[in-house]
Write a protein that holds these residues in place. Sequence first.
Motif, PDB file in Angstrom:
ATOM      1  N   LEU A 271     -30.008  57.606 -21.219  1.00 18.34           N
ATOM      2  CA  LEU A 271     -31.277  57.868 -20.529  1.00 18.34           C
ATOM      3  C   LEU A 271     -32.244  58.632 -21.430  1.00 18.34           C
ATOM      4  N   ILE A 272     -31.740  59.610 -22.143  1.00 14.34           N
ATOM      5  CA  ILE A 272     -32.589  60.412 -23.039  1.00 14.34           C
ATOM      6  C   ILE A 272     -33.112  59.561 -24.194  1.00 14.34           C
ATOM      7  N   ILE A 273     -32.238  58.716 -24.744  1.00  7.29           N
ATOM      8  CA  ILE A 273     -32.669  57.831 -25.839  1.00  7.29           C
ATOM      9  C   ILE A 273     -33.785  56.911 -25.357  1.00  7.29           C
ATOM     10  N   MET A 274     -33.631  56.372 -24.138  1.00  5.97           N
ATOM     11  CA  MET A 274     -34.651  55.464 -23.612  1.00  5.97           C
ATOM     12  C   MET A 274     -35.961  56.192 -23.343  1.00  5.97           C
ATOM     13  N   PHE A 275     -35.868  57.436 -22.890  1.00  2.00           N
ATOM     14  CA  PHE A 275     -37.094  58.214 -22.671  1.00  2.00           C
ATOM     15  C   PHE A 275     -37.800  58.462 -24.008  1.00  2.00           C
ATOM     16  N   ILE A 276     -37.036  58.713 -25.059  1.00  5.26           N
ATOM     17  CA  ILE A 276     -37.625  58.887 -26.392  1.00  5.26           C
ATOM     18  C   ILE A 276     -38.321  57.601 -26.827  1.00  5.26           C
ATOM     19  N   ILE A 277     -37.733  56.454 -26.488  1.00  4.51           N
ATOM     20  CA  ILE A 277     -38.369  55.173 -26.814  1.00  4.51           C
ATOM     21  C   ILE A 277     -39.689  55.031 -26.065  1.00  4.51           C
ATOM     22  N   HIS A 278     -39.753  55.501 -24.808  1.00  2.00           N
ATOM     23  CA  HIS A 278     -41.024  55.518 -24.071  1.00  2.00           C
ATOM     24  C   HIS A 278     -42.074  56.278 -24.883  1.00  2.00           C
ATOM     25  N   LEU A 279     -41.679  57.423 -25.422  1.00  2.00           N
ATOM     26  CA  LEU A 279     -42.611  58.254 -26.188  1.00  2.00           C
ATOM     27  C   LEU A 279     -43.017  57.552 -27.489  1.00  2.00           C
TER      28      LEU A 279
END
Length: 464
Positions: A271-279
């Motif tokens: 989930l954190i990796i995907m949120f970083i991808i959002h950024l």
Amino acid sequence: MDVTFVILNLIVFLLLLGAVFFMQKKHIKFSYRVLIALVIGLAFGGILQLIYGSESSVLSTTSNWINMVGGGFIRLLRMIVIPLIFISILSAFAKLEVKEKFLKSAIKTIGILLGTVAIAAVIGISTALLFNLDASSINLGQAEESRALDIETTASEIEDLTLPEQITELLPANPFLDFTGERPTSTIAVVIFAAFLGYALLKFKKHNEERASRLSEGILIVNDWVMELVKIILRLTPYGILAIMTNTVATSDFRALIDLGLFVVASYVALIIMFIIHLIILMLTGLNPITYVKKSSEALLFAFSSRSSAGSLPLNIQTQTTRLGVPSSIANFSASFGLSIGQNGCAGIYPSMLAIMVAPVAGVEVDLTFILTLVVVIVITSLGIAGVGGGATFAAIIVLSTMNLPVALAAVLISVEPLIDMGRTALNVSDSMVAGTVTAKTNGTLDKSVYDSTDYDELTTSNI
């Protein structure tokens, strides 16, 4: 004696609710009240767990009474889901001018949602393989066995349909039935119905602008009316969060948490990796990702604590329009479509990790063909995932059944489901906000001065 302890527990709970009410009277910011209620709930639930243990009759009775607040809040959130989705999409069309390129914006928004869910699926698969997740080592307890039976019943209704038939089922043959939420795909059906009505409104504007304008004004008035209802429900958020977190922690089986701790850790890593991808996506479009984090934090906190993408819809839309500079029409589209299309957490990461976890039990080799097929299936089946608790399970059932994997094993995670669902929901809401922001930026309609501004008010809930 048990009754005495139950009464004492409930008295303490009522005092805690009173403390939250006192903070409201002191006009403490809504986001702070939610965060404080979250922490209090965690602490109180942990104390109850330590004193009584998860299998205590005292705790069970106490939990039932506390659930009147937490469960009641969730039911109220569910109450507003369908009318909120329907009127939000219609109001988006009502705010559109005929000259605006609706189709281009809609396709771009949906494309971003589906594109990011594909990335989320790859991340979920990679993380599951990295952590070597395997469901064969997990034993099903009584609760899991009961949940497995429910899942198998739901799956039996789906497995009779081919994938093309499942996609066709998304269309609303009877929209009034879907307004009742009777079908698992009712949410996307209402979205589709509202989109058709909205598109018809745009056509109507071309033929009779005067009457269409009156109709649009009526839609916007109803939208404001429904939003007032939403504000009434949102006022209860700190109380609902306090009860939900108390019950979640108090009734958690920490022995199961130890067994499934690896999956919880792996889930949050994904989930954190995907949120970083959002950024990163925002950064690639020329937007400051740190600004996005600061301005979206209240909406994401609400999503995290309430575990409801639909309940977060008003804050989602307002964050986009008043803080990120997204036009209201695009904000309404992305937030509404994001409730049922391409949810990164519930429809992307969760079923992909679960499929990798379950595959060894079914004797299925996880090779490149399996992975590519899984990603495609996840993208297609990500259409129609409901934006309230339970959507991830529905997504997992469809994915596992389509991949010919044992759906009953989706029940192995029931004991840690609430813990994972908080992160999944926040990621879902972030994805829809990113989709709206990127769509507006690439269309040239984003108000960059609003996005970059450091002077912004608290969300509507400041008036609550």
